[in-house]
Design an enzyme around this catalytic site. Structure first.
Site, PDB file in Angstrom:
ATOM      1  N   ASP A  68      -2.939  10.327   9.427  1.00 47.03           N
ATOM      2  CA  ASP A  68      -3.320  10.268   8.003  1.00 47.03           C
ATOM      3  C   ASP A  68      -3.897   8.883   7.676  1.00 47.03           C
ATOM      4  O   ASP A  68      -3.777   8.395   6.565  1.00 47.03           O
ATOM      5  CB  ASP A  68      -2.049  10.558   7.168  1.00 47.03           C
ATOM      6  CG  ASP A  68      -2.338  10.744   5.685  1.00 47.03           C
ATOM      7  OD1 ASP A  68      -3.466  11.110   5.345  1.00 47.03           O
ATOM      8  OD2 ASP A  68      -1.413  10.531   4.878  1.00 47.03           O
ATOM      9  N   SER A 108       2.680  12.430   0.045  1.00 50.49           N
ATOM     10  CA  SER A 108       1.793  12.935   1.109  1.00 50.49           C
ATOM     11  C   SER A 108       2.487  13.949   1.998  1.00 50.49           C
ATOM     12  O   SER A 108       1.829  14.700   2.705  1.00 50.49           O
ATOM     13  CB  SER A 108       1.354  11.818   2.046  1.00 50.49           C
ATOM     14  OG  SER A 108       0.713  10.837   1.416  1.00 50.49           O
ATOM     15  N   ASP A 155      -1.932  -0.633  16.878  1.00 50.05           N
ATOM     16  CA  ASP A 155      -3.123   0.004  16.304  1.00 50.05           C
ATOM     17  C   ASP A 155      -3.177   1.479  16.719  1.00 50.05           C
ATOM     18  O   ASP A 155      -3.239   1.797  17.911  1.00 50.05           O
ATOM     19  CB  ASP A 155      -4.372  -0.753  16.808  1.00 50.05           C
ATOM     20  CG  ASP A 155      -5.661  -0.145  16.264  1.00 50.05           C
ATOM     21  OD1 ASP A 155      -5.583   0.818  15.459  1.00 50.05           O
ATOM     22  OD2 ASP A 155      -6.740  -0.635  16.640  1.00 50.05           O
ATOM     23  N   ALA A 162       3.434   5.051   7.882  1.00 50.43           N
ATOM     24  CA  ALA A 162       4.242   4.470   6.793  1.00 50.43           C
ATOM     25  C   ALA A 162       3.803   4.971   5.411  1.00 50.43           C
ATOM     26  O   ALA A 162       2.607   5.187   5.206  1.00 50.43           O
ATOM     27  CB  ALA A 162       4.110   2.943   6.840  1.00 50.43           C
ATOM     28  N   PRO A 163       4.733   5.210   4.482  1.00 55.95           N
ATOM     29  CA  PRO A 163       6.183   5.003   4.640  1.00 55.95           C
ATOM     30  C   PRO A 163       6.932   6.148   5.337  1.00 55.95           C
ATOM     31  O   PRO A 163       8.109   6.016   5.636  1.00 55.95           O
ATOM     32  CB  PRO A 163       6.646   4.885   3.177  1.00 55.95           C
ATOM     33  CG  PRO A 163       5.672   5.717   2.409  1.00 55.95           C
ATOM     34  CD  PRO A 163       4.355   5.574   3.103  1.00 55.95           C
ATOM     35  N   GLY A 164       6.228   7.281   5.594  1.00 59.67           N
ATOM     36  CA  GLY A 164       6.903   8.272   6.442  1.00 59.67           C
ATOM     37  C   GLY A 164       6.912   9.714   5.936  1.00 59.67           C
ATOM     38  O   GLY A 164       7.685  10.532   6.418  1.00 59.67           O
ATOM     39  N   GLY A 165       6.033  10.023   4.979  1.00 61.42           N
ATOM     40  CA  GLY A 165       6.008  11.396   4.457  1.00 61.42           C
ATOM     41  C   GLY A 165       5.725  12.445   5.527  1.00 61.42           C
ATOM     42  O   GLY A 165       6.320  13.518   5.536  1.00 61.42           O
ATOM     43  N   LYS A 173     -11.092  11.691   5.900  1.00 65.64           N
ATOM     44  CA  LYS A 173     -11.459  11.187   4.571  1.00 65.64           C
ATOM     45  C   LYS A 173     -12.967  11.387   4.431  1.00 65.64           C
ATOM     46  O   LYS A 173     -13.736  11.023   5.336  1.00 65.64           O
ATOM     47  CB  LYS A 173     -11.090   9.705   4.423  1.00 65.64           C
ATOM     48  CG  LYS A 173      -9.680   9.370   4.927  1.00 65.64           C
ATOM     49  CD  LYS A 173      -8.578   9.952   4.071  1.00 65.64           C
ATOM     50  CE  LYS A 173      -7.223   9.795   4.755  1.00 65.64           C
ATOM     51  NZ  LYS A 173      -6.109  10.446   4.087  1.00 65.64           N
ATOM     52  N   ASP A 176       2.505   2.328  12.848  1.00 69.19           N
ATOM     53  CA  ASP A 176       1.989   1.712  11.609  1.00 69.19           C
ATOM     54  C   ASP A 176       2.473   0.268  11.539  1.00 69.19           C
ATOM     55  O   ASP A 176       3.614  -0.025  11.926  1.00 69.19           O
ATOM     56  CB  ASP A 176       2.487   2.490  10.365  1.00 69.19           C
ATOM     57  CG  ASP A 176       1.570   2.303   9.156  1.00 69.19           C
ATOM     58  OD1 ASP A 176       1.287   1.152   8.789  1.00 69.19           O
ATOM     59  OD2 ASP A 176       1.137   3.325   8.596  1.00 69.19           O
TER      60      ASP A 176
HETATM   61  C1  LIG Z   1      -2.314   7.178   3.626  1.00 67.71           C
HETATM   62  S1  LIG Z   1      -1.192   6.127   4.414  1.00 67.71           S
HETATM   63  C2  LIG Z   1      -0.182   7.215   5.306  1.00 67.71           C
HETATM   64  C3  LIG Z   1       0.861   7.917   4.493  1.00 67.71           C
HETATM   65  C4  LIG Z   1       1.814   8.729   5.345  1.00 67.71           C
HETATM   66  N1  LIG Z   1       1.131   9.859   5.980  1.00 67.71           N
HETATM   67  C5  LIG Z   1       2.960   9.262   4.537  1.00 67.71           C
HETATM   68  O1  LIG Z   1       3.045  10.496   4.389  1.00 67.71           O
HETATM   69  O2  LIG Z   1       3.802   8.488   4.092  1.00 67.71           O
HETATM   70  C6  LIG Z   1      -2.141   5.397   5.676  1.00 67.71           C
HETATM   71  C7  LIG Z   1      -1.382   4.454   6.577  1.00 67.71           C
HETATM   72  O3  LIG Z   1      -2.226   4.142   7.680  1.00 67.71           O
HETATM   73  C8  LIG Z   1      -1.900   2.825   8.113  1.00 67.71           C
HETATM   74  N2  LIG Z   1      -3.012   2.346   8.966  1.00 67.71           N
HETATM   75  C9  LIG Z   1      -4.254   1.965   8.595  1.00 67.71           C
HETATM   76  N3  LIG Z   1      -4.977   1.631   9.698  1.00 67.71           N
HETATM   77  C10 LIG Z   1      -4.162   1.833  10.766  1.00 67.71           C
HETATM   78  C11 LIG Z   1      -4.327   1.667  12.179  1.00 67.71           C
HETATM   79  N4  LIG Z   1      -5.482   1.254  12.704  1.00 67.71           N
HETATM   80  N5  LIG Z   1      -3.275   1.983  12.964  1.00 67.71           N
HETATM   81  C12 LIG Z   1      -2.107   2.418  12.451  1.00 67.71           C
HETATM   82  N6  LIG Z   1      -1.900   2.573  11.129  1.00 67.71           N
HETATM   83  C13 LIG Z   1      -2.919   2.293  10.307  1.00 67.71           C
HETATM   84  C14 LIG Z   1      -1.676   2.071   6.830  1.00 67.71           C
HETATM   85  O4  LIG Z   1      -0.854   0.954   7.066  1.00 67.71           O
HETATM   86  C15 LIG Z   1      -0.999   3.125   5.950  1.00 67.71           C
HETATM   87  O5  LIG Z   1       0.400   2.987   5.982  1.00 67.71           O
END
Ligand SMILES: C[S@@+](CC[C@H](N)C(=O)[O-])C[C@H]1O[C@@H](n2cnc3c(N)ncnc32)[C@H](O)[C@@H]1O
Length: 351
Positions: free
Chosen positions: A271, A183, A255, A216-219, A300, A235
């Site tokens: 994201d 990502s 959150d 997470a994971p941090g991209g 999305k 996250d």
């Molecule tokens: C698509 S992944 C993100 C990938 C990230 N951008 C990367 O480059 O590694 C979406 C993330 O959103 C987190 N997530 C979902 N709902 C959330 C919330 N309400 N608050 C914070 N994080 C949330 C999930 O745990 C997940 O790790």
């Protein structure tokens, strides 16, 4: 030359047709759009002779959401041999061009054709230069040849400063091996798309702070850290240790939709996979209440009415900022690295 040819992500032909039809209607340019499902392209056929030129002149390519590339022109059938002579003849009424790109569609046929294009490019370039059709000049129109097959090509023209930054609108970004997820390329592409390169030092500076919601994971955090920023990563999931080891990242398991920073930050990126209306309302609040100055968020897309939904959300954000009497520039694009989603960039300007 009454056709506007548009490239897109396969499966988004309907969105391109809806978008270009709406823009043409707004500019009072008559015509109709068509796009075969999964073909990765669409066409807008103008009824008036100068319609396509007016349409392109009346729009900024970077303000279109779903098209990856565009060009005005017409289709030409090619023979099995001596394609160059046929092309030269077909280009007789085209102006002298300042650059040449050979393009294919983002489809399986397109992948197969790209080898042919690589071999064909050098002799074609030579013949066009010899015929006076091609010179090196960034101010002249770009000649964009899109091969739909070895026998059918779209001879297109576009202004270099009002078309895609890369052939087919596909950036060749190298995946950084240290990045924790693929990502990461989405945010890097967003910066290339929304921030002029000469402004990166000022707008993505190591004196800045950022928040990454759903990190997470941090991209995405990796991209902010790579620019030297101090990042708060939000996250419940775990962040890559390599990022935590930089000392530039604070990880909070809270959150992302309710948390806000105590001090304003420069950047917010998000994201999180969520309903797009919720994400749009959240970024409107962040910018509107002054928690950040600039943001990149991923929306999305729903299954149906994807163009209509994106338009509705962009308009709602614009109205929200107008009510707050804030000037905010909003751009939205389906990036190459986006799947069933689009990426929005918002920046508070003035004050
Ligand atoms: C698509 S992944 C993100 C990938 C990230 N951008 C990367 O480059 O590694 C979406 C993330 O959103 C987190 N997530 C979902 N709902 C959330 C919330 N309400 N608050 C914070 N994080 C949330 C999930 O745990 C997940 O790790």
């Amino acid at each position: 030359m009454n056709t506007l040819f548009l490239h897109c992500r396969p499966g988004f032909e309907g969105e391109v047709c809806a978008e270009i039809s709406e823009q043409a209607a707004r500019l009072q340019i008559a015509g109709y759009a068509k796009g075969k499902p999964a073909s990765a392209c669409a066409e807008f056929i103008c009824s008036e002779a100068d319609g396509v030129e007016r349409l392109m002149a009346g729009l900024r390519f970077n303000q279109l959401i779903f098209p990856r590339q565009w060009a005005r022109g017409r289709f030409v059938e090619l023979p099995e041999s001596d394609r160059i002579s046929v092309l030269l003849e077909a280009l007789a009424d085209y102006p002298q061009c300042g650059s040449l790109w050979l393009e294919v569609l983002d489809s399986n046929e397109g992948k197969e054709l790209s080898n042919f294009c690589k071999k064909f490019e050098a002799p074609l370039r030579k013949a066009l230069s010899k015929a006076g059709k091609l010179v090196e000049d960034a101010r002249k129109p770009r000649l964009l040849l899109t091969f739909k097959s070895g026998r059918e090509v779209f001879l297109g023209l576009a202004e270099p400063n009002n078309s895609a930054l890369w052939p087919m609108g596909i950036p060749r970004l190298k995946f950084p091996r240290e990045a924790p997820s693929r990502s990461t390329l989405k945010l890097e592409e967003a910066w290339h798309t929304f921030i002029p390169r000469e402004q990166w030092d000022e707008r993505l500076s190591d004196e800045m702070t950022g928040v990454d919601l759903g990190a997470a994971p941090g991209g995405w955090t990796y991209q902010l850290v790579r620019r030297g920023m101090l990042v708060t990563a939000i996250d419940n999931g775990p962040m890559a240790e390599s990022l935590m080891d930089t000392g530039l990242v604070q990880h909070l398991m809270v959150d992302g939709f309710t948390w806000t920073p105590k001090q304003p930050v420069d950047w917010m990126v998000c994201d999180i996979v969520e309903k797009p209306a919720r994400t749009a309302a959240m970024v409107e609040r962040w910018i509107g209440e002054g928690h950040c100055r600039e943001a990149v968020v991923n929306l999305k897309l729903p299954m149906k009415q994807r163009y209509a939904e994106v338009r509705r959300l962009l308009e709602r954000m614009q109205e929200g900022f107008a009510e707050r009497k804030l000037k905010v520039s909003i751009a939205c694009k389906q990036l190459y690295h986006d799947r069933e989603e689009v990426t929005c960039h918002l920046r508070r300007v003035g004050r």
